[in-house]
Design a protein around this motif. Structure first.
Motif, mmCIF file in Angstrom:
data_model
loop_
_atom_site.group_PDB
_atom_site.id
_atom_site.type_symbol
_atom_site.label_atom_id
_atom_site.label_comp_id
_atom_site.label_asym_id
_atom_site.label_seq_id
_atom_site.Cartn_x
_atom_site.Cartn_y
_atom_site.Cartn_z
ATOM 1 N N LEU B 69 0.863 -1.182 0.000
ATOM 2 C CA LEU B 69 0.000 0.000 0.000
ATOM 3 C C LEU B 69 0.897 1.228 0.000
ATOM 4 O O LEU B 69 1.790 1.350 0.841
ATOM 5 C CB LEU B 69 -0.890 0.000 1.252
ATOM 6 N N LEU B 71 0.970 4.965 0.812
ATOM 7 C CA LEU B 71 0.209 5.907 1.618
ATOM 8 C C LEU B 71 0.712 7.308 1.298
ATOM 9 O O LEU B 71 1.798 7.704 1.718
ATOM 10 C CB LEU B 71 0.400 5.607 3.114
ATOM 11 N N LYS B 72 -0.076 8.045 0.551
ATOM 12 C CA LYS B 72 0.367 9.346 0.059
ATOM 13 C C LYS B 72 -0.219 10.455 0.919
ATOM 14 O O LYS B 72 -1.394 10.433 1.265
ATOM 15 C CB LYS B 72 -0.083 9.532 -1.391
ATOM 16 N N PHE B 77 -4.747 6.597 -1.404
ATOM 17 C CA PHE B 77 -3.706 5.584 -1.324
ATOM 18 C C PHE B 77 -3.827 4.593 -2.487
ATOM 19 O O PHE B 77 -4.910 4.397 -3.047
ATOM 20 C CB PHE B 77 -3.808 4.833 0.002
ATOM 21 N N GLU B 123 8.565 -1.717 5.427
ATOM 22 C CA GLU B 123 7.939 -0.411 5.481
ATOM 23 C C GLU B 123 8.955 0.611 5.023
ATOM 24 O O GLU B 123 10.157 0.439 5.249
ATOM 25 C CB GLU B 123 7.434 -0.088 6.889
ATOM 26 N N VAL B 134 5.416 10.087 1.202
ATOM 27 C CA VAL B 134 4.745 8.828 0.891
ATOM 28 C C VAL B 134 5.329 7.740 1.765
ATOM 29 O O VAL B 134 6.534 7.657 1.968
ATOM 30 C CB VAL B 134 4.876 8.480 -0.612
ATOM 31 N N GLY B 135 4.446 6.924 2.307
ATOM 32 C CA GLY B 135 4.861 5.734 3.032
ATOM 33 C C GLY B 135 4.501 4.514 2.230
ATOM 34 O O GLY B 135 3.704 4.577 1.293
ATOM 35 N N LYS B 137 3.965 0.169 2.824
ATOM 36 C CA LYS B 137 3.920 -0.985 3.724
ATOM 37 C C LYS B 137 3.603 -2.194 2.871
ATOM 38 O O LYS B 137 2.617 -2.181 2.119
ATOM 39 C CB LYS B 137 2.829 -0.789 4.763
#
Lengths: 191, 170
Positions: B69, B71-72, B77, B123, B134-135, B137
């Motif tokens: 995913l 994550l923005k 997302f 992550e 941005v993340g 995972k």
């Protein structure tokens, strides 16, 4: 045992391991917690563990994070954050912001039994003045209002090239509250 | 008293399109932590991961599955789901030589050395589109019953500079 001899294993190969505890703080109805000696000149990656944190006000987040940059607290809406919220009753939400004044490394908890927030957060590049400071995190908690198990995972960034030399943790919801209890441990991951 | 996160190996590569870290997984540990920090690419690029088997072969067959995913901070997302592909494509997404925007990934690698499938979770954090955080995972698996001893990293475009550190959980 002399450190030098220990490093080359002359006295039985003592390796103290590479997850090094920097500091532990135990909250007791504190308006904030401050980690001021985070050894950012030694570690490029830190790990912050929140264990059983509770806010003084129900359904507040007891471990919102801000950074000190060269001793000055950054509390302006200059952080960015994106997290996935997951709850056992089937509620899943995307929560993001490009202009927020903290990074949520926790989630709402409560004042009742079992209503704690627990999390880990990796912090990156804090001591590198040429780089932004990033965080990735994962939480598990129960609050008072809903009561179901919930979790978040996500990331945050302070998009400023600066030296982060301290951490500031506080509790808040719509208003601020105190960190009623909980144990907060900061580690460095060493090469 | 020995600690429980033991350092195994560190490698820094600068301005290359691919690099390997060999002989970092062994029978000594079941679970490993991989820290990839200061990931900077010459242009916006993914840092991809392949595993190396005990014969020294980089596994590039379509035996990887992964799901992650993005994550923005500024947008909806993005889910990415891939089955039977030739690498873990999304180990990190770097926005190139953006000043200050060096990305980072932490991964846990499970049982690479034994002759079973190798699983991992990771992550990551970075900047994309030059501006937004941005993340990432993800989870992945190499579906080969084979002993893995190392890792190979490559970009989908451009070059990469990074330091990769490997630790074993004791």
């Amino acid at each position: 045992m002399p450190v030098g001899q220990a490093k080359v294993g002359l006295l039985g190969g003592v390796d103290l391991g590479k997850l090094e505890l920097i500091e532990t703080q135990v909250a007791s109805n504190d308006s904030f917690l401050q980690f001021s000696d985070i050894k950012e000149d030694i570690y490029n990656v830190h790990l912050l563990i929140t264990d059983e944190a509770k806010p003084s006000t129900n359904d507040h987040i007891p471990n919102r994070l801000r950074f000190y940059e060269s001793g000055v607290l950054e509390s302006a809406s200059v952080y960015q954050s994106a997290l996935q919220f997951c709850r056992a009753d089937g509620t899943f939400l995307e929560i993001n912001s490009t202009a927020i004044n903290y990074i949520n490394i926790g989630i709402e908890a409560g004042t009742g039994t079992g209503q704690t927030c627990n999390s880990y957060a990796y912090l990156y590049n804090l001591g590198d003045s040429s780089k932004y400071s990033f965080a990735t995190f994962h939480t598990a908690a129960r609050d008072n209002g809903n009561g179901n198990l919930k979790s978040t995972f996500g990331s945050g960034v302070l998009p400023q090239t600066s030296t982060v030399d301290g951490l500031y943790l506080f509790s808040a919801g719509a208003t601020t509250s105190n960190i009623a209890s909980g144990t907060f441990s900061l580690y460095g991951i060493k090469e | 008293m020995a600690g429980s996160l033991e350092f195994i190996k560190s490698t820094t590569y600068s301005g290359v399109s691919s690099f390997s870290i060999t002989d970092c997984f062994s029978a000594k540990y079941d679970v490993y932590k991989v820290v990839a920090d200061d990931i900077v690419t010459s242009t916006q690029a993914f840092l991809r991961l392949r595993f190396i088997n005990s014969s020294g072969t980089i596994i590039s067959t379509n035996d990887y599955d992964f799901a992650d995913l993005f994550l923005k901070a500024d947008a909806t997302f993005t889910q990415r789901i891939y089955k039977s592909v030739d690498d873990i494509f999304d180990f990190n997404l770097s926005d190139g030589s953006l000043s200050g925007g060096a990305g980072n990934t932490i991964a846990e690698i499970y049982n690479p050395f034994d002759t079973s499938y190798t699983n991992l979770s990771w992550e990551a954090s970075n900047i994309y589109s030059s501006t937004y955080g941005v993340g990432l995972k993800g989870v992945g698996v190499l579906k080969q019953s084979t002993s893995i001893t190392g890792m190979h990293f490559l970009t989908n475009t451009g070059t990469v500079t990074s330091t990769i550190k490997v630790y074993g959980y004791k």
